[in-house]
Scaffold this motif. Structure first.
Motif, short mmCIF file in Angstrom:
data_model
loop_
_atom_site.label_atom_id
_atom_site.label_comp_id
_atom_site.label_asym_id
_atom_site.label_seq_id
_atom_site.Cartn_x
_atom_site.Cartn_y
_atom_site.Cartn_z
N ILE A 278 17.19 157.52 52.40
CA ILE A 278 17.98 157.27 51.20
C ILE A 278 17.07 157.22 49.98
O ILE A 278 16.03 156.55 50.00
CB ILE A 278 18.75 155.93 51.32
N PHE B 166 16.95 157.14 45.53
CA PHE B 166 17.72 156.81 44.34
C PHE B 166 17.08 157.35 43.08
O PHE B 166 15.90 157.68 43.06
CB PHE B 166 17.84 155.29 44.21
N ARG C 100 13.18 152.80 43.41
CA ARG C 100 13.18 151.56 44.22
C ARG C 100 11.91 151.39 45.04
O ARG C 100 11.95 151.20 46.26
CB ARG C 100 14.40 151.51 45.14
N LEU C 101 10.81 151.45 44.35
CA LEU C 101 9.53 151.18 45.01
C LEU C 101 9.11 149.75 44.70
O LEU C 101 9.53 149.19 43.69
CB LEU C 101 8.47 152.16 44.51
N LEU C 102 8.28 149.18 45.55
CA LEU C 102 7.72 147.85 45.28
C LEU C 102 6.46 148.06 44.44
O LEU C 102 5.49 148.67 44.89
CB LEU C 102 7.41 147.13 46.59
N GLU C 103 6.52 147.54 43.20
CA GLU C 103 5.47 147.82 42.22
C GLU C 103 4.11 147.25 42.62
O GLU C 103 3.08 147.75 42.18
CB GLU C 103 5.86 147.22 40.87
N ARG D 82 2.75 147.17 45.51
CA ARG D 82 2.15 147.76 46.71
C ARG D 82 1.79 149.21 46.43
O ARG D 82 2.49 149.88 45.67
CB ARG D 82 3.14 147.73 47.88
N ALA E 289 8.58 150.61 55.27
CA ALA E 289 9.81 151.03 55.96
C ALA E 289 9.64 151.04 57.48
O ALA E 289 10.59 150.80 58.22
CB ALA E 289 10.24 152.41 55.48
N ARG F 185 8.94 157.77 51.89
CA ARG F 185 9.45 156.60 52.59
C ARG F 185 10.75 156.94 53.33
O ARG F 185 10.99 156.48 54.44
CB ARG F 185 9.70 155.47 51.59
#
Ligand SMILES: Nc1ncnc2c1ncn2[C@@H]1O[C@H](COP(=O)(O)OP(=O)(O)O)[C@@H](O)[C@H]1O
Ligand SMILES: [Mg+2]
Lengths: 246, 281
Positions: free
Chosen positions: A83, A85, A89-92, A94, A103, A150
């Motif tokens: 999925i 977007f 929607r990444l973790l800033e 990391r 994931a 991911r």
């Protein structure tokens, strides 16, 4: 593989978001979901990854039904979906690599295979050199590639992308789009919501167009000329893909 | 372990609120513990007193020994009764002399009446059952008077009930506050990690996997609160022992139960909060 039968979705406050939606997506297919903003594209995708349930009708994804799915079944299904977007929607905090690894880790994948898998998908999206960069250090196109990496990490049978090029410039859009085509040609189905009509017209993939929550056009069912675009359909250079279903 | 590590990072995000959560759990268990201590000490005193609970029926002088023997046989068949003894006038005098020591000479034979002495079974020594036995004994015509340590048995019972109720009420109030505070700290960490959690959802992490760090967080806080409460109660008990009177402390099972109680509060707090807030992410 994916089937929606007479699906409707109503929200308590905003009313009807989808009505009488029925279509099928076959293995390995590439499908565009188009339509103006607010026409229900995101809502359909949410139903596909069972983030929400239809108010009426039924959604089948890889043998899981929206009517009977348990939480555990939904989790297991999502491990086989990718999925993506518009907002990545990444973790800033990391690195690119850690974002992809995340994931696998949170789904309890065996540790031994994680490193090799992460390296493989980062190479696949062309970001092996930026593995240790943090998202803010990457361009929009690169961030979207991390997000796609991911999404690919669990070998999904379908990649669901909601306006994946919406935040990207022309060049990055073309790059990400080419990447999605490559992913599709290796056998993964792609369902991509977009309102970028240029992109849709330039390619010959199946197109489902929505308006006010209804399907107003499905190139798999209607002759190309029936398409309610203001411009004639001749812009297309090649006939519809032969993999397209009925 | 990943979940445990994440639980600790969660607490580090809101250290003050986390500490507050632990302290309220400790207060809650401290209240339970303190009143619990009072209750078990009264309980112990009651047990000692109860062993001596006896109902004594004084027999009229003129009564013939056969009637007394028949009555004793009847009374011995009451379900509450453990043992029935006859205390003759001579024996009563002898006992009184022994108890009074230097004043022994004051008593003369014939001053003290003979009596029937009844001991009750364990578990049958509450004020109501004592009174009911006494009332039934009064029905014999030759029994002049029935006596038992009425007032102070009742007082002790009442005191124990008050301590129990007060402990439970205060403890429950604190427990509710503790659960709310733990819930709030966990809510903060859930919200701080909303994005992470939503991504976990999308890639197919199970609910249990997502919840586990928060539950561990609550569990750790609960156990810490329980241990802190244990220290408080122990110190309080030491102080009372040192300056006021000898008391007993909880046995190992009760101590363990207290710490488990803390753990339950912590987990409950996080469950309530996580259940409610995860759904919205
Ligand atoms: N969570 C929601 N609650 C209420 N209404 C919603 C929600 N999500 C979408 N909608 C409504 O559903 C309709 C379709 O929205 P959406 O699927 O996001 O359209 P698109 O992605 O095509 O722009 C819109 O009218 C929108 O206001
Ligand atoms: Mg949308």
């Amino acid at each position: 593989m994916i089937r929606l039968t007479d699906v409707a979705k109503e929200y308590p406050r905003s009313g009807v978001a989808l009505a009488q939606i029925s279509f099928e997506v076959k293995k390995g297919e590439f499908v565009y979901l188009t339509g103006p903003s607010g026409s229900g594209k995101t809502t359909i995708l949410k139903l596909l990854y069972l983030d929400d349930k239809p108010s009426r009708g039924e959604v089948w994804v890889n043998g899981v039904s929206s009517k009977t799915a348990t939480g555990r079944e939904i989790s297991r299904l999502r491990r086989r979906l990718g999925i993506v977007f518009q907002d990545f929607r990444l973790l800033e905090d990391r690195t690119a690599e850690a974002n992809v690894r995340f994931a696998l880790e949170v789904t309890g994948a065996p540790k031994a295979t994680i490193r090799a898998k992460v390296a493989r998908v980062l190479t696949q999206v062309g970001l092996a050199a930026k593995a240790t960069s943090f998202p803010p250090e990457l361009s929009g196109g690169e961030q979207q590639r991390v997000a796609i990496a991911r999404a690919l990490i669990n070998d999904p049978f379908v990649l669901i992308a909601d306006e994946p090029t919406g935040n990207l410039d022309e060049r990055a859009t073309r790059g990400v789009f080419q990447l999605l085509r490559d992913i599709n040609s290796s056998g993964t189905a792609v369902i991509m919501a977009t309102h970028d009509l240029d992109l849709v017209r330039r390619s010959n993939y199946r197109t489902i167009e929505l308006n006010h929550g209804r399907v107003v056009f499905d190139s798999a069912e209607s002759p190309a000329s029936a398409r309610p675009f203001e411009e004639p359909w001749e812009v297309r250079e090649t006939p519809p893909d032969s993999t397209e279903g009925i | 372990m990943r979940s445990a590590r994440e639980a600790l990072t969660a607490s580090r995000r809101a250290p003050l609120l986390s500490a507050l959560g632990v302290v309220t759990i400790a207060f809650s268990l401290f209240a339970f513990g303190l009143f619990g201590l009072v209750a078990i000490n009264i309980r112990k005193a009651l047990d000692q007193v109860e062993e001596r609970v006896e109902v004594r029926a004084f027999v009229s002088d003129s009564t013939d020994i056969e009637s007394v023997a028949a009555a004793m046989k009847d009374i011995g068949e009451f379900p509450e009764v453990l043992r029935v003894d006859y205390v003759s006038k001579e024996k009563a005098l002898e006992r009184a002399r022994k108890e009074m020591g230097e004043f022994a000479d004051v008593f003369e034979a014939g001053v003290l009446p003979a009596s029937i002495e009844v001991h009750l079974r364990p578990g049958m020594r509450s004020p109501t059952s004592v009174r009911s036995v006494a009332d039934r004994m009064k029905t014999y015509s030759f029994i002049d008077d029935v006596r038992y340590g009425e007032e102070w048995v009742e007082k002790l019972y009442r005191l124990r009930n008050i301590a129990t109720v007060a402990g439970i009420a205060l403890g429950v109030a604190f427990a509710a506050v503790a659960i709310i505070i733990i819930g709030a700290t966990i809510r903060m960490t859930v919200l701080a990690r909303a994005k992470e959690i939503s991504i976990m959802r999308l890639v197919g992490a199970t609910d249990m996997f997502i919840r586990l760090p928060f539950l561990i967080d609550g569990l750790v806080k609960g156990v810490l609160g329980g241990l802190l409460a244990l220290v408080f109660v122990w110190v309080a008990n030491r102080v009372v022992n040192e300056y006021f009177m000898e008391t007993i402390f909880f046995d190992r099972q009760l101590v363990f139960l207290g710490v488990v109680g803390g753990a339950v509060m912590g987990v409950l707090g996080s469950l309530v909060s996580v259940g409610r807030h995860l759904r919205r992410i």
